[in-house]
Write an enzyme that holds these catalytic residues in place. Structure first.
Site, PDB file in Angstrom:
ATOM      1  N   TYR A 106       0.868  -1.178   0.000  1.00 26.89           N
ATOM      2  CA  TYR A 106       0.000   0.000   0.000  1.00 26.89           C
ATOM      3  C   TYR A 106       0.905   1.230   0.000  1.00 26.89           C
ATOM      4  O   TYR A 106       1.342   1.699   1.050  1.00 26.89           O
ATOM      5  CB  TYR A 106      -0.922  -0.027   1.225  1.00 26.89           C
ATOM      6  CG  TYR A 106      -1.806   1.181   1.346  1.00 26.89           C
ATOM      7  CD1 TYR A 106      -2.556   1.618   0.255  1.00 26.89           C
ATOM      8  CD2 TYR A 106      -1.889   1.897   2.527  1.00 26.89           C
ATOM      9  CE1 TYR A 106      -3.362   2.742   0.359  1.00 26.89           C
ATOM     10  CE2 TYR A 106      -2.702   3.018   2.643  1.00 26.89           C
ATOM     11  CZ  TYR A 106      -3.432   3.428   1.549  1.00 26.89           C
ATOM     12  OH  TYR A 106      -4.220   4.546   1.656  1.00 26.89           O
ATOM     13  N   ASP A 147      -2.155  -1.490  -3.949  1.00 32.25           N
ATOM     14  CA  ASP A 147      -2.496  -0.107  -4.277  1.00 32.25           C
ATOM     15  C   ASP A 147      -1.188   0.673  -4.343  1.00 32.25           C
ATOM     16  O   ASP A 147      -0.625   1.025  -3.310  1.00 32.25           O
ATOM     17  CB  ASP A 147      -3.437   0.452  -3.203  1.00 32.25           C
ATOM     18  CG  ASP A 147      -3.842   1.891  -3.477  1.00 32.25           C
ATOM     19  OD1 ASP A 147      -3.304   2.505  -4.426  1.00 32.25           O
ATOM     20  OD2 ASP A 147      -4.687   2.409  -2.724  1.00 32.25           O
TER      21      ASP A 147
END
Length: 257
Positions: A106, A147
């Site tokens: 992330y 992400d």
DNA sequence: ATGTCCTGGATACCAGGA
């Protein structure tokens, strides 16, 4: 083997949504981001009941990542991205499942830019690039999944001239970091399979983004050269974004031979 | 410029992150 990435935006607030999707999609491996809970609050029992083992690195209120595996426990290899022992944010976890190493990440958002938050984003991506090179040098079958908080090109957003133009997700320095990973040899799986599709994975809660399909492609699968030949199919589970109580990200899924 | 939704700290609604 079906592998998925899903920024869940609060795993406890959205546990029903996640469990319904797992039941429906039956992925073998799931890389989750934005748990927004510490390890104590991770819903281990509910996921076990759904048939998934998990490794996770949580953080109170923000960030937090996990790797789920259907019918087994992923073999944890790391919970820290090397390169900065002072970095306390839970943005990286790495585990092996059935002979494939999964790096669930992330990346920092980086807004506002310019500024210290954007500097942290670039330093974090530089650390990822260094760590990724060690996988390639070792010749391991690895997937960098998650992400990345980078819109790689103008084809990966509904409008590059929108108010996103000055956002950290579109800045040349962030895009250069993503391009550097590709130059190392990593294969952008979804884009390779679908050269012309939008492949959006994120639609802002704000600005009426979902109804007008104002999306961004920021969740990615990067496959090592040793793993890429096993790539068969991939897609974004776009319909999940339209569900009641949806995350602002849709899950994406790959099938590997 | 605005917009929305999550979490935590509070124990109403606001701050911070995204």
């Amino acid at each position: 083997m079906r592998i998925a990435t899903y920024n869940i935006n609060g795993i406890n607030g959205r546990l029903k949504v996640l469990l319904a999707w797992l039941e429906e999609a039956q992925p073998d491996v799931v890389c989750l981001q934005e748990l927004k809970t510490d390890d104590h609050g991770f819903p281990r029992a509910a996921l076990e009941k759904a048939g998934y083992g998990a490794v996770y690195k949580g953080q109170k209120a923000n960030h937090g990542v996990a790797i789920l595996a259907k019918g087994s426990a992923p073999l944890l290899t790391r919970k820290l991205l090397p390169g900065d022992p002072t970095d306390k944010q839970s943005r990286y976890i790495e585990a092996a499942v059935e002979g494939v190493l999964f790096a669930c990440l992330y990346a920092p958002n980086g807004n506002p830019q310019p500024g210290p938050r954007f500097d942290y984003k670039l330093r974090w991506l530089a650390r990822l690039i260094d760590h990724a090179q060690t996988f390639l040098t070792a010749g391991l079958p690895v997937a960098l999944v998650g992400d990345f908080n980078v819109v790689p090109t103008d084809a990966d957003i509904y409008s590059a001239q929108s108010s996103w133009k000055t956002d950290a997700l579109l800045q040349p320095a962030a895009r250069a970091a993503f391009a550097k990973l590709l130059a190392q040899g990593w294969v952008d799986a979804l884009r390779t399979l679908h050269p012309q599709s939008p492949l959006y994975t994120f639609w802002d809660y704000k600005r009426n983004a979902w109804p007008r399909n104002a999306g961004l492609r920021i969740d990615h699968f990067l496959l090592s050269p040793t793993l890429a030949p096993r790539l068969r199919e991939g897609h974004v589970e776009t319909a999940q974004r339209g569900r009641e109580g949806a995350s602002d990200h849709a899950p994406a899924v790959l099938t590997l031979r």
